[in-house]
Design a protein around this motif. Structure first.
Motif, mmCIF file in Angstrom:
data_model
loop_
_atom_site.group_PDB
_atom_site.id
_atom_site.type_symbol
_atom_site.label_atom_id
_atom_site.label_comp_id
_atom_site.label_asym_id
_atom_site.label_seq_id
_atom_site.Cartn_x
_atom_site.Cartn_y
_atom_site.Cartn_z
ATOM 1 N N ASP A 1 0.824 -1.200 0.142
ATOM 2 C CA ASP A 1 0.052 0.054 0.090
ATOM 3 C C ASP A 1 1.108 1.460 0.033
ATOM 4 O OD1 ASP A 1 -2.120 1.473 0.452
ATOM 5 O OD2 ASP A 1 -2.498 1.170 2.231
ATOM 6 N N TYR B 1 1.920 7.301 0.026
ATOM 7 C CA TYR B 1 2.971 8.361 0.185
ATOM 8 C C TYR B 1 3.976 8.307 -0.546
ATOM 9 C CZ TYR B 1 -0.560 8.434 4.092
ATOM 10 O OH TYR B 1 -1.569 8.483 4.720
ATOM 11 N N THR C 1 -2.864 5.559 -5.183
ATOM 12 C CA THR C 1 -3.838 6.536 -5.096
ATOM 13 C C THR C 1 -3.585 7.976 -5.600
ATOM 14 O OG1 THR C 1 -5.479 7.720 -3.654
ATOM 15 C CG2 THR C 1 -3.000 7.242 -2.799
#
Ligand SMILES: Cc1ncc(COP(=O)(O)O)c(C=O)c1O
Length: 423
Positions: A215, A218, A243
């Motif tokens: 994931d 950042y 994302t």
């Protein structure tokens, strides 16, 4: 913070068993308190979208309607618009991961990816492996599918490989459904998995035949040090969640999942059941926003700004907190993880902190089992350096009384001196 309202629920007893383990997140609960103008929010991991120029978004909106009007307002494919997937392929290539449009799907944020993965992989009682502490939204998404969650501790170089290996040995081959990791500027700890550990993690995952979920919201928000290759760049079997929330805006609710094709096929079925397809309109806007170089300038400005705020937070922590408190030194991202002496409970400090006009998230929120009580997550992404300094000062005041008391107990031999949770 408003006191939590107790609502009588006459449907209690009718809900599915799977909802019983899903806890509300203090981050969400704190949103109302954090919105008060007098409160300095060191709690929410909100990107500073105030710095995203409205003209650029307006231009993207206009272009979306002008060039893709009918399509933008229509249902779209469940896997996402091809043009946006092409943009994502380019982003992934820049970070070192080679894939094609068919190796990924567009999701409603990385959060939907977490939920869909849990849905396709987990039966009640299955085991998954996460970092401890880990992202509270992942715990929420996973816990609805009733897994047993094993937490592997972190240090300043990310997940500890000896502990991971021990856990894998104990569970045996295929003993866990997947390993979930946030390698860059981890939420909540702010630490980054070192290149050596990335290689070791993949070796272990291969040996024990367990998929890895990476994931990475950042990864592009780095202030210091050089780029580290994502796990997905080292191994095409890795399931990668990306994302647009941190490189553009979370309001669009756009993310993606890259995964081996058989896994993607299963996830796509689950996504069709969840939402038929993502918002074509949002995807068109993102496509146009990401054309040209304007977005890169905005992101560079944002990253620089977050870096200044990180500096302000670290300086304020060093100025106001005593030597028996430690914290991480993130090279990017949004968060610092603070560890107080063991036996102090940060949840018990929260109400007083809010009273004094500052919010944080208690550490136990980031564990499935109540560990992390003596820790807290501080976010430096949203407030100005001055506000951050003031917020940390207020927080230190709140902690100081409790620390004094703790030291008195230690001096009296009532608490084991030096006892400290690992966080
Ligand atoms: C580690 C991690 N994963 C996933 C998410 C969810 O991101 P998105 O806005 O893409 O759903 C966040 C958001 O803060 C996060 O920190």
């Amino acid at each position: 913070m408003g006191t939590a309202r107790v609502i009588f629920d006459r449907w209690d007893g009718r809900y599915a068993e799977r909802m019983s383990g899903v806890r509300s997140s203090a981050v969400r609960d704190l949103f109302a308190a954090a919105a008060r103008p007098d409160v300095i929010s060191l709690s929410g991991g909100m990107p500073d979208v105030r710095r995203v120029p409205h003209e650029a978004v307006q231009r993207a909106l206009r272009d979306a309607l002008k060039h893709d009007g009918a399509m933008a307002l229509q249902y779209g494919g469940s896997d996402g618009r091809f043009a946006l997937r092409t943009t994502i392929v380019g982003l992934m290539a820049e970070s070192g991961a080679r894939l094609t449009e068919d190796d990924l799907i567009v999701t409603a944020g990385a959060q939907q990816g977490l939920d869909l993965l849990a849905k396709v992989f987990l039966d009640p009682g299955d085991t998954i492996i996460c970092e401890g502490p880990t992202y509270v939204g992942a715990l929420q998404a996973f816990s609805a599918y009733q897994p047993r969650i094993e937490c592997v501790p972190l240090d300043e170089h990310g997940m500890r490989m000896e502990e991971l290996e021990e856990t894998l040995k104990r569970l045996g081959p295929r003993g866990a459904k997947f390993i979930y990791t946030i390698p860059n500027f981890q939420n909540p700890a702010g630490v980054t998995l070192s290149p050596e550990r990335r290689r070791r993690l993949l070796e272990l995952a291969r040996t024990y035949d367990i998929p890895v979920v990476e994931d990475d919201p950042y990864g592009r928000l780095r202030f210091d040090g050089g780029h580290i290759l994502p796990l997905r760049a080292l191994d095409a079997e890795v399931i990668y969640l990306g994302t647009f929330s941190k490189i553009f805006a979370p309001g669009l609710r756009l993310g993606w999942m890259a995964a081996p094709r058989p896994i993607l096929a299963k996830v796509l079925l689950a996504k069709q059941a969840a939402d038929l397809c993502g918002s074509a309109f949002g995807q068109c806007v993102a496509e146009h926003y990401m054309k040209g170089t304007g977005w890169r300038r905005v992101l560079a400005d944002l990253t620089h700004t977050y870096g200044e705020r990180r500096d302000a937070m670290l300086a304020a922590l060093a100025e106001h907190f005593p030597g028996d408190v430690t914290w991480t030194h993130p090279e990017g991202g949004f968060f610092v993880w603070v560890t107080l002496p063991a036996h102090l409970d940060t949840k018990a400090l929260l109400a007083e902190a809010v009273e004094r006009g500052v919010t944080f998230v208690p550490g136990s929120d980031f564990y499935p089992d109540g560990r992390g009580c003596n820790c807290m997550r501080l976010a430096f992404c949203y407030e100005s350096p001055e506000q951050i300094a003031e917020g940390v000062r207020r927080l230190a005041e709140v902690c100081e009384d409790k620390l004094e008391l703790y030291r008195a107990f230690v001096a009296a031999g009532a608490v084991p001196a030096g006892a400290r949770a690992t966080g």
